[in-house]
Design a protein around this motif. Structure first.
Motif, PDB file in Angstrom:
ATOM      1  N   GLU A 175      -3.279 -11.169  -4.986  1.00 22.76           N
ATOM      2  CA  GLU A 175      -3.899 -10.758  -6.459  1.00 22.76           C
ATOM      3  C   GLU A 175      -5.380  -9.687  -6.869  1.00 22.76           C
ATOM      4  OE1 GLU A 175      -1.803 -12.445 -10.027  1.00 22.76           O
ATOM      5  OE2 GLU A 175      -0.118 -12.709  -9.371  1.00 22.76           O
ATOM      6  N   PHE A 176      -5.651  -8.991  -7.296  1.00 23.40           N
ATOM      7  CA  PHE A 176      -7.273  -8.047  -7.324  1.00 23.40           C
ATOM      8  C   PHE A 176      -7.137  -7.636  -8.114  1.00 23.40           C
ATOM      9  CE2 PHE A 176     -11.021  -6.467  -6.769  1.00 23.40           C
ATOM     10  CZ  PHE A 176     -11.820  -7.606  -6.841  1.00 23.40           C
ATOM     11  N   GLY A 177      -7.351  -7.515  -9.419  1.00 26.64           N
ATOM     12  CA  GLY A 177      -7.159  -6.808 -10.424  1.00 26.64           C
ATOM     13  C   GLY A 177      -7.300  -5.453 -10.676  1.00 26.64           C
ATOM     14  N   GLN A 178      -8.374  -5.644  -9.504  1.00 26.11           N
ATOM     15  CA  GLN A 178      -8.968  -3.906 -10.060  1.00 26.11           C
ATOM     16  C   GLN A 178      -8.711  -3.093  -8.430  1.00 26.11           C
ATOM     17  OE1 GLN A 178     -13.217  -3.804  -9.486  1.00 26.11           O
ATOM     18  NE2 GLN A 178     -13.450  -6.056  -9.998  1.00 26.11           N
ATOM     19  N   LEU A 179      -7.671  -3.455  -7.815  1.00 26.13           N
ATOM     20  CA  LEU A 179      -6.018  -3.008  -7.353  1.00 26.13           C
ATOM     21  C   LEU A 179      -5.319  -2.352  -7.361  1.00 26.13           C
ATOM     22  CD1 LEU A 179      -7.533  -4.035  -3.300  1.00 26.13           C
ATOM     23  CD2 LEU A 179      -7.950  -1.902  -4.942  1.00 26.13           C
ATOM     24  N   PRO A 180      -4.457  -1.728  -7.067  1.00 28.27           N
ATOM     25  CA  PRO A 180      -2.979  -2.053  -7.876  1.00 28.27           C
ATOM     26  C   PRO A 180      -1.821  -3.251  -6.718  1.00 28.27           C
ATOM     27  CG  PRO A 180      -3.365  -0.107  -6.959  1.00 28.27           C
ATOM     28  CD  PRO A 180      -4.312  -0.194  -6.995  1.00 28.27           C
TER      29      PRO A 180
ATOM     30  N   CYS B 215      -0.211  -2.640  -4.104  1.00 33.11           N
ATOM     31  CA  CYS B 215      -1.621  -2.362  -2.904  1.00 33.11           C
ATOM     32  C   CYS B 215      -1.193  -2.233  -1.163  1.00 33.11           C
ATOM     33  CB  CYS B 215      -2.663  -2.015  -3.612  1.00 33.11           C
ATOM     34  SG  CYS B 215      -4.120  -1.352  -2.322  1.00 33.11           S
ATOM     35  N   PRO B 216      -0.930  -2.031  -0.365  1.00 28.35           N
ATOM     36  CA  PRO B 216      -0.817  -1.530   1.122  1.00 28.35           C
ATOM     37  C   PRO B 216      -2.057  -2.865   1.960  1.00 28.35           C
ATOM     38  CG  PRO B 216      -0.739   0.139   1.144  1.00 28.35           C
ATOM     39  CD  PRO B 216      -0.738  -0.011  -0.230  1.00 28.35           C
ATOM     40  N   ASP B 217      -3.506  -2.765   0.991  1.00 30.43           N
ATOM     41  CA  ASP B 217      -4.858  -3.923   1.281  1.00 30.43           C
ATOM     42  C   ASP B 217      -4.386  -5.487   0.629  1.00 30.43           C
ATOM     43  OD1 ASP B 217      -6.630  -2.237   2.331  1.00 30.43           O
ATOM     44  OD2 ASP B 217      -6.915  -0.265   0.562  1.00 30.43           O
TER      45      ASP B 217
ATOM     46  N   GLU C 110      -3.115  -8.237   7.863  1.00 32.18           N
ATOM     47  CA  GLU C 110      -3.964  -7.459   8.748  1.00 32.18           C
ATOM     48  C   GLU C 110      -5.370  -6.662   8.612  1.00 32.18           C
ATOM     49  OE1 GLU C 110      -0.438  -3.677   8.856  1.00 32.18           O
ATOM     50  OE2 GLU C 110      -1.919  -2.663   7.886  1.00 32.18           O
ATOM     51  N   ALA C 111      -5.941  -6.522  10.133  1.00 31.14           N
ATOM     52  CA  ALA C 111      -7.073  -5.964  10.393  1.00 31.14           C
ATOM     53  C   ALA C 111      -7.755  -4.702   9.002  1.00 31.14           C
ATOM     54  CB  ALA C 111      -7.653  -5.955  11.812  1.00 31.14           C
ATOM     55  N   GLY C 112      -8.778  -4.836   8.970  1.00 30.48           N
ATOM     56  CA  GLY C 112      -9.377  -3.253   8.327  1.00 30.48           C
ATOM     57  C   GLY C 112      -9.313  -3.609   6.506  1.00 30.48           C
ATOM     58  N   ARG C 113      -8.038  -4.587   6.125  1.00 32.15           N
ATOM     59  CA  ARG C 113      -7.315  -4.216   4.569  1.00 32.15           C
ATOM     60  C   ARG C 113      -8.723  -5.336   3.623  1.00 32.15           C
ATOM     61  NH1 ARG C 113      -4.116  -0.005   4.432  1.00 32.15           N
ATOM     62  NH2 ARG C 113      -2.070  -0.319   5.796  1.00 32.15           N
ATOM     63  N   PHE C 114      -8.180  -4.675   2.361  1.00 32.75           N
ATOM     64  CA  PHE C 114      -9.608  -5.147   1.584  1.00 32.75           C
ATOM     65  C   PHE C 114      -9.172  -6.906   1.113  1.00 32.75           C
ATOM     66  CE2 PHE C 114      -9.881  -7.083  -2.692  1.00 32.75           C
ATOM     67  CZ  PHE C 114     -11.662  -6.914  -2.698  1.00 32.75           C
ATOM     68  N   ASN C 115      -7.952  -7.792   1.599  1.00 32.29           N
ATOM     69  CA  ASN C 115      -7.499  -8.839   1.223  1.00 32.29           C
ATOM     70  C   ASN C 115      -8.289  -9.923   3.077  1.00 32.29           C
ATOM     71  OD1 ASN C 115      -5.253  -7.644   2.696  1.00 32.29           O
ATOM     72  ND2 ASN C 115      -3.971  -8.803   2.095  1.00 32.29           N
ATOM     73  N   THR C 116      -8.053  -9.382   3.990  1.00 30.97           N
ATOM     74  CA  THR C 116      -8.468 -10.138   5.068  1.00 30.97           C
ATOM     75  C   THR C 116     -10.072  -9.981   4.548  1.00 30.97           C
ATOM     76  OG1 THR C 116      -6.806  -9.268   5.746  1.00 30.97           O
ATOM     77  CG2 THR C 116      -8.831 -10.099   7.761  1.00 30.97           C
ATOM     78  N   ARG C 117     -10.432  -9.199   4.400  1.00 38.20           N
ATOM     79  CA  ARG C 117     -12.452  -8.713   4.722  1.00 38.20           C
ATOM     80  C   ARG C 117     -12.599 -10.614   3.117  1.00 38.20           C
ATOM     81  NH1 ARG C 117     -16.640  -6.026   5.543  1.00 38.20           N
ATOM     82  NH2 ARG C 117     -18.164  -5.910   3.526  1.00 38.20           N
ATOM     83  N   PHE C 118     -11.737  -9.705   2.325  1.00 36.66           N
ATOM     84  CA  PHE C 118     -12.102 -10.325   1.199  1.00 36.66           C
ATOM     85  C   PHE C 118     -12.378 -11.826   1.131  1.00 36.66           C
ATOM     86  CE2 PHE C 118     -10.929 -12.587  -2.588  1.00 36.66           C
ATOM     87  CZ  PHE C 118     -11.394 -12.464  -4.176  1.00 36.66           C
TER      88      PHE C 118
END
Length: 200
Positions: free
Chosen positions: A94-99, A102-104, A125-133
């Motif tokens: 969950e991240f409030g600024q993303l739906p 979301c695939p990310d 998954e590599a390259g996704r927002f949650n991975t980097r976060f």
């Protein structure tokens, strides 16, 4: 009538930072690597137990990064045979600024084999927002002791407010991570931070 959400009854128990957490992760990473096979790109220690000096629940959070979440048959087979427990297929952070959904934010979520120490295995998954976060927040808190200490104080107050409710504790804590993210993103831009080349 109160409009507060219903909270579960398990207790949020925080410990001072334990040096053994880093050792336990290192041993776990050695154990996991041969189980998950060629689909694995990297294994990282994430979450509060990965930040020296930060108090945390005695739960190791581990991120397994893969190239494609739809191509994890080898990983799934290896973890299952070793007794790790997959929880309900695909999930979403969950991240409030993303739906929502979301695939990310998509991941697979595993728990430890029965009777073993508490683990959360997040397969992302590599390259996704949650991975980097997850990596950015860990490295920001490692690099910024003042932010880490303030976050620790907030966690302690949340645990005091909800001494019998892990859901209540998380209800308070989760939005703070979104605030911290903006500070961390600015720090990353200023320092040129990128996820480290090797697992950590």
């Amino acid at each position: 009538m109160s409009t507060a959400p219903p909270f579960a009854s398990s207790r949020p128990v925080l410990l001072p930072y334990q040096p053994r957490w880093a050792r336990e992760f290192a041993a776990l990473a050695q154990r996991l690597a041969p189980l998950v096979g060629s689909s694995l790109l990297r294994i990282d220690h994430i979450g509060s137990t990965a930040v020296p000096g930060l108090q945390a629940k005695d739960v190791l959070d581990v991120q397994l990064t893969v190239a494609d979440l739809t191509q994890t048959a080898e990983l799934t087979r290896g973890l299952t045979q070793a007794g790790f427990q997959l929880r309900a297929g695909f999930r979403y952070d969950e991240f409030g600024q993303l739906p929502a959904h979301c695939p990310d934010l998509r991941k697979l979520y595993w728990r430890e084999p029965a009777g073993e120490r508490r683990l959360h295995l997040h397969v992302r998954e590599a390259g996704r927002f949650n991975t980097r976060f997850a990596l950015l927040m860990r490295d920001y808190l490692r690099a910024q002791p003042a932010a880490s200490q303030a976050y620790g104080r907030l966690k302690q107050r949340a645990a005091t407010l909800f001494p019998s409710s892990i859901e209540g504790y998380l209800y308070i804590k989760a939005p703070v991570f979104e605030l911290l993210y903006h500070a961390a993103a600015g720090w990353a831009a200023q320092t040129g931070w990128e996820p480290p080349a090797g697992a950590a």
